[in-house]
Design a protein around this motif. Structure first.
Motif, PDB file in Angstrom:
ATOM      1  N   ARG A   1       6.112   9.185  -4.593  1.00 16.00           N
ATOM      2  CA  ARG A   1       4.955   8.537  -5.060  1.00 16.00           C
ATOM      3  C   ARG A   1       3.532   9.561  -5.158  1.00 16.00           C
ATOM      4  O   ARG A   1       3.461  10.464  -4.195  1.00 16.00           O
TER       5      ARG A   1
ATOM      6  N   THR B   1      -0.527   9.866  -6.484  1.00 23.94           N
ATOM      7  CA  THR B   1      -1.755   9.540  -7.177  1.00 23.94           C
ATOM      8  C   THR B   1      -2.575  10.674  -7.387  1.00 23.94           C
ATOM      9  O   THR B   1      -2.181  11.760  -7.097  1.00 23.94           O
TER      10      THR B   1
ATOM     11  N   GLU C   1      -7.193   4.886  -0.426  1.00 17.49           N
ATOM     12  CA  GLU C   1      -5.930   5.293  -1.367  1.00 17.49           C
ATOM     13  C   GLU C   1      -4.768   5.783  -0.579  1.00 17.49           C
ATOM     14  O   GLU C   1      -3.561   5.140  -1.008  1.00 17.49           O
TER      15      GLU C   1
ATOM     16  N   GLY D   1      -3.052   2.562   0.793  1.00 17.58           N
ATOM     17  CA  GLY D   1      -2.407   1.991  -0.368  1.00 17.58           C
ATOM     18  C   GLY D   1      -1.179   2.282  -0.772  1.00 17.58           C
ATOM     19  O   GLY D   1       0.257   1.809  -0.877  1.00 17.58           O
ATOM     20  N   VAL D   2      -0.999   4.005  -0.579  1.00 19.98           N
ATOM     21  CA  VAL D   2       0.387   4.575  -0.803  1.00 19.98           C
ATOM     22  C   VAL D   2       1.196   4.341   0.278  1.00 19.98           C
ATOM     23  O   VAL D   2       2.573   3.874   0.090  1.00 19.98           O
TER      24      VAL D   2
ATOM     25  N   ARG E   1       1.325   1.633   2.262  1.00 24.23           N
ATOM     26  CA  ARG E   1       1.778   0.390   2.509  1.00 24.23           C
ATOM     27  C   ARG E   1       2.963   0.204   1.172  1.00 24.23           C
ATOM     28  O   ARG E   1       3.890  -0.340   1.369  1.00 24.23           O
ATOM     29  N   GLU E   2       2.676   0.687  -0.040  1.00 22.40           N
ATOM     30  CA  GLU E   2       3.582   0.547  -1.113  1.00 22.40           C
ATOM     31  C   GLU E   2       4.920   1.245  -0.762  1.00 22.40           C
ATOM     32  O   GLU E   2       5.924   0.492  -0.842  1.00 22.40           O
ATOM     33  N   VAL E   3       4.859   2.368  -0.225  1.00 24.25           N
ATOM     34  CA  VAL E   3       6.062   2.946   0.183  1.00 24.25           C
ATOM     35  C   VAL E   3       6.630   2.555   1.424  1.00 24.25           C
ATOM     36  O   VAL E   3       8.195   2.153   1.219  1.00 24.25           O
TER      37      VAL E   3
ATOM     38  N   SER F   1       6.568  -0.860   2.032  1.00 23.40           N
ATOM     39  CA  SER F   1       7.253  -2.031   1.614  1.00 23.40           C
ATOM     40  C   SER F   1       8.453  -1.731   1.028  1.00 23.40           C
ATOM     41  O   SER F   1       9.346  -2.510   1.299  1.00 23.40           O
ATOM     42  N   GLN F   2       8.505  -0.642   0.164  1.00 19.38           N
ATOM     43  CA  GLN F   2       9.714  -0.477  -0.480  1.00 19.38           C
ATOM     44  C   GLN F   2      10.852  -0.093   0.457  1.00 19.38           C
ATOM     45  O   GLN F   2      12.046  -0.469   0.487  1.00 19.38           O
TER      46      GLN F   2
END
Length: 111
Positions: free
Chosen positions: A22, A24, A65, A68-69, A71-73, A75-76
């Protein structure tokens, strides 16, 4: 102990090619180049910050930021593997003096 900043010197400069998970504008998540776990992802800011303890008030937006990355990773990873750990190191535990987070899953690999 390594004293160079691997993340600035190698990863962000492009000298070491990484498998990106990921990205950003200000944050990069990629598979660790020498994993310590079966699944091992590193999340770094593109700005040099030595460690979590060196964050300043002006870095709040960057920290949000990054989280957020993370958390997203995470979670996946949890969805795909059932569990994960999110880890950051400081002081003597931190080989590269650049703020970074590890998202790992599985039992540590034998060295």
């Amino acid at each position: 102990m390594v004293t160079e900043d691997f993340y600035c010197d190698q990863v962000l400069s492009g000298k070491t090619v990484v498998d990106r998970v990921r990205e950003t504008e200000n944050v990069l998540a990629y598979h660790h180049t020498k994993p310590f776990y079966p699944l091992h992802i590193v999340v770094i800011p593109k700005k040099h910050i030595p460690s979590l303890l060196h964050l300043e008030k002006k870095d709040d937006t960057l920290l949000l930021e990054m989280m957020g990355v993370i958390r997203e990773v995470a979670s996946q990873v949890q969805d795909e593997h059932g569990a994960c750990k999110v880890i950051t190191n400081m002081g003597d535990y931190q080989d590269s003096k650049h703020l970074h987070w590890h998202i790992v899953s599985g039992q540590p690999l034998q060295s």
